[in-house]
Design an enzyme around this catalytic site. Structure first.
Site, mmCIF file in Angstrom:
data_model
loop_
_atom_site.group_PDB
_atom_site.id
_atom_site.type_symbol
_atom_site.label_atom_id
_atom_site.label_comp_id
_atom_site.label_asym_id
_atom_site.label_seq_id
_atom_site.Cartn_x
_atom_site.Cartn_y
_atom_site.Cartn_z
ATOM 1 N N ASP A 69 0.842 -1.189 0.000
ATOM 2 C CA ASP A 69 0.000 0.000 0.000
ATOM 3 C C ASP A 69 0.882 1.246 0.000
ATOM 4 O O ASP A 69 1.647 1.484 0.927
ATOM 5 C CB ASP A 69 -0.909 0.004 1.225
ATOM 6 C CG ASP A 69 -2.090 0.940 1.073
ATOM 7 O OD1 ASP A 69 -1.904 2.058 0.564
ATOM 8 O OD2 ASP A 69 -3.209 0.562 1.484
ATOM 9 N N SER A 119 -7.054 4.379 -1.708
ATOM 10 C CA SER A 119 -6.836 2.930 -1.636
ATOM 11 C C SER A 119 -8.098 2.112 -1.844
ATOM 12 O O SER A 119 -8.010 0.917 -2.123
ATOM 13 C CB SER A 119 -6.209 2.564 -0.276
ATOM 14 O OG SER A 119 -4.923 3.128 -0.160
ATOM 15 N N HIS A 180 -10.155 -2.701 6.592
ATOM 16 C CA HIS A 180 -9.612 -1.511 5.938
ATOM 17 C C HIS A 180 -9.831 -1.604 4.436
ATOM 18 O O HIS A 180 -10.330 -2.611 3.931
ATOM 19 C CB HIS A 180 -8.122 -1.369 6.283
ATOM 20 C CG HIS A 180 -7.621 0.039 6.234
ATOM 21 N ND1 HIS A 180 -6.811 0.494 5.224
ATOM 22 C CD2 HIS A 180 -7.832 1.088 7.068
ATOM 23 C CE1 HIS A 180 -6.532 1.771 5.439
ATOM 24 N NE2 HIS A 180 -7.130 2.165 6.540
ATOM 25 N N THR A 182 -8.077 -2.000 1.522
ATOM 26 C CA THR A 182 -7.584 -3.083 0.660
ATOM 27 C C THR A 182 -8.269 -4.412 0.925
ATOM 28 O O THR A 182 -8.841 -5.012 0.006
ATOM 29 C CB THR A 182 -6.061 -3.218 0.784
ATOM 30 O OG1 THR A 182 -5.457 -2.013 0.312
ATOM 31 C CG2 THR A 182 -5.546 -4.398 -0.014
ATOM 32 N N GLU A 309 -1.149 -7.938 2.085
ATOM 33 C CA GLU A 309 -0.991 -6.489 2.044
ATOM 34 C C GLU A 309 0.021 -5.999 3.065
ATOM 35 O O GLU A 309 -0.114 -6.257 4.260
ATOM 36 C CB GLU A 309 -2.326 -5.784 2.301
ATOM 37 C CG GLU A 309 -2.189 -4.268 2.210
ATOM 38 C CD GLU A 309 -3.345 -3.504 2.838
ATOM 39 O OE1 GLU A 309 -3.513 -2.314 2.503
ATOM 40 O OE2 GLU A 309 -4.058 -4.082 3.685
ATOM 41 N N ASP A 314 1.972 2.665 3.595
ATOM 42 C CA ASP A 314 1.137 3.831 3.339
ATOM 43 C C ASP A 314 1.043 4.733 4.562
ATOM 44 O O ASP A 314 1.177 5.962 4.464
ATOM 45 C CB ASP A 314 -0.252 3.350 2.915
ATOM 46 C CG ASP A 314 -1.233 4.479 2.692
ATOM 47 O OD1 ASP A 314 -1.091 5.200 1.689
ATOM 48 O OD2 ASP A 314 -2.145 4.637 3.516
ATOM 49 N N HIS A 356 -1.081 2.694 -5.159
ATOM 50 C CA HIS A 356 -0.792 4.079 -5.542
ATOM 51 C C HIS A 356 0.582 4.438 -5.008
ATOM 52 O O HIS A 356 1.207 3.667 -4.281
ATOM 53 C CB HIS A 356 -1.843 5.036 -4.973
ATOM 54 C CG HIS A 356 -2.005 4.894 -3.484
ATOM 55 N ND1 HIS A 356 -1.077 5.383 -2.583
ATOM 56 C CD2 HIS A 356 -2.964 4.285 -2.731
ATOM 57 C CE1 HIS A 356 -1.457 5.090 -1.351
ATOM 58 N NE2 HIS A 356 -2.593 4.415 -1.410
ATOM 59 N N HIS A 431 -1.238 11.053 -1.264
ATOM 60 C CA HIS A 431 -0.832 10.075 -2.276
ATOM 61 C C HIS A 431 -0.213 10.785 -3.475
ATOM 62 O O HIS A 431 -0.406 11.983 -3.687
ATOM 63 C CB HIS A 431 -2.040 9.271 -2.762
ATOM 64 C CG HIS A 431 -2.639 8.402 -1.709
ATOM 65 N ND1 HIS A 431 -3.854 7.767 -1.864
ATOM 66 C CD2 HIS A 431 -2.197 8.054 -0.471
ATOM 67 C CE1 HIS A 431 -4.135 7.071 -0.778
ATOM 68 N NE2 HIS A 431 -3.144 7.224 0.072
#
Length: 501
Positions: A69, A119, A180, A182, A309, A314, A356, A431
């Site tokens: 992430d 995300s 979350h 993802t 993940e 992130d 991203h 991001h």
């Protein structure tokens, strides 16, 4: 199967690894002075590349997606250097596990309504195969964020569901909360990524029949019943044979995979700690989580799909804490290596990518071997102050002292939670909007080439495994996928289709 993993690795202070020679020039391996060294290396690489002409067209029994992430290309490069420096090298020449994958492409990350994505919309793309609006999971772009009434009829299913419908075992390992953005796109359909539980939902949405993400977790995945809700249903399916719940490292590692068919591991009430802050006695690492997950999932003769993940890469970037983010990325790379040891390239497609990027970068003409968390070898020619190689375009690291930029030489810029300087002040860094890398290996991995839309990824994985909507090419025998020109299948890969539950 549901596993929530803690992303952790052993911590250590990165010291300057640049050694200066007598003339003040950086030292590097003597062999690098010889043209033959570089020529021989290039020739070995060329021979390996020529071998790729014999494409792997086997059917993929297993599918693994590693999602970093926020792991943009600058993060990948910086993590590579960090990995090498942790092992005593200068770092630049190091290979990450993902660097060893034979096929690399780029994915365009924009959401249907956002140039720079979030995300949730991206997760819908690389899991469900359709691009979506920012802030929504498991629904098409016809659904509008926070508008409950736009949910019905716009649900799209994920490759996790496609795999389970095909008889495969499925698993999710994440370092974030299990509901979350993802992970939730793998099993939920929500017009708002923040509707974690009914407590976060507006009353009108609840009354209109929309379900929070936690509730959908146990309702949308067959045979898994997970709830901490007030309706009185249990936390885990005790009625399911060989179902287990674990909440610490000892319990997890003591499991006998042969006696486990369903596993829920929850190690924190919310997001898991950064790996540099992990309690190694009680918290398992991401690598350990992946190892246990594969041991359980691979028992299925029909194969498995596993989503892994590294979610807190992130979070580190959002907080401007590059050191936390990069250690997270290095640990995820270790997990990739562990998965490689436990699977075969002949029947397992593995993809590593990001949802991203971030406003993170590093530069400043640093010399070979400079610690990735160190200073550039110059001062600014504007304010005559030093600066770190790592900088953010925006974020909480923007600091002024007496009306001028903070002098980083007066603080500990290698501290774990140091917030790198940023050009624009924001409470949370944002991001980035550039393309992200997609690393691929295994059956039909060559289909990931060039530049593609992000939603192309699950279509390729499904095609390789003969699940989902593309199966006409799977009729041959002998263990290969029997690739042949099938116009309807090719067209399906290029068409955004609405998939309903």
């Amino acid at each position: 199967m549901k596993v929530t993993a803690l992303l952790v690795m052993s911590c250590g202070l990165i010291l300057g690894s640049l050694v200066l020679g007598g003339l003040g020039k950086p030292q590097f391996p003597e062999q690098e002075k010889e043209p033959q060294f570089w020529n021989a290396w290039a020739q070995r690489t060329l021979k390996n590349a020529l071998m790729l002409q014999n494409l792997n067209q086997n059917k993929a029994k297993n599918l693994i997606l590693f999602l970093g992430d926020g792991m943009g290309v600058p993060t990948v490069t910086a993590a590579r250097i960090l990995k090498g420096q942790l092992s005593g090298q200068s770092g630049e020449e190091t290979q990450l596990e993902m660097d060893k994958f034979p096929f690399v492409s780029l994915a365009k990350t924009y959401n249907t309504n956002a140039q720079v994505p979030d995300s949730a919309g991206t997760a819908t793309a690389y899991l469900c195969g359709v691009k979506a609006n920012e802030g929504t999971v498991g629904v098409s772009a016809a659904a509008v964020r926070s508008q409950c009434q736009t949910t019905k009829g716009n649900e799209v299913t994920s490759i996790l569901r496609w795999a389970k419908d095909a008889g495969k075992s499925v698993g999710i390992v994440t370092t974030t909360r299990v509901n979350h953005a993802t992970p939730s796109a793998a099993y939920a359909h929500s017009v708002d990524r923040d509707w974690y539980s009914d407590n976060e939902m507006p009353d009108e949405a609840v009354q209109a029949g929309c379900k929070d993400i936690a509730q959908q977790l146990f309702e949308n995945i067959p045979n898994i019943d997970v709830s901490g809700k007030k309706d009185g249903r249990g936390l885990f399916p005790l009625t399911v044979q060989k179902g287990h719940y674990v909440w610490n490292k000892k319990q997890l590692l003591s499991l006998n995979p042969n006696s486990v068919d369903y596993l829920l591991g929850l190690f924190e009430p919310g997001d898991l700690p950064f790996d540099l802050e992990r309690n190694s006695e009680t918290d398992p690492s991401l690598t350990e989580m992946v190892e246990v997950a594969i041991k359980i999932l691979r028992k299925n003769p029909s194969g498995f799909y596993l989503l892994v993940e590294g979610g807190r890469i992130d979070h580190g970037h959002h907080e401007g804490k590059a050191k936390q983010a990069l250690y997270e990325a290095v640990e995820m790379d270790r997990a990739i290596g562990q998965a490689d040891l436990m699977t075969s390239i002949h029947n397992t497609m593995t993809i590593v990518t990001a949802d991203h990027s971030h406003m993170f970068n590093f530069g400043g003409y640093t010399l070979r071997g400079n610690t990735i968390f160190g200073l550039a070898p110059m001062v600014s020619d504007v304010d005559q102050k030093p600066f770190t190689s790592i900088l953010y375009g925006n974020g909480p690291g923007f600091k002024m002292v007496n009306g001028a930029r903070e002098n980083v030489s007066t603080i500990d810029y290698q501290e774990n939670n140091y917030q790198a300087q940023a050009a624009v002040p924001l409470k949370m860094e944002t991001h980035g909007g550039e393309d992200v890398a997609v690393f691929a290996k295994g059956p039909l991995a060559h289909l990931l080439h060039g530049v593609h839309e992000q939603n192309y990824i699950p279509h390729v994985m499904a095609y390789a495994a003969c699940i989902g909507q593309n199966r006409e090419h799977c009729m041959s025998s002998g263990g290969t996928s029997g690739l042949r020109p099938v116009l309807s299948s090719v067209a399906a890969l290029l068409t955004v289709s609405r998939l309903f539950c």
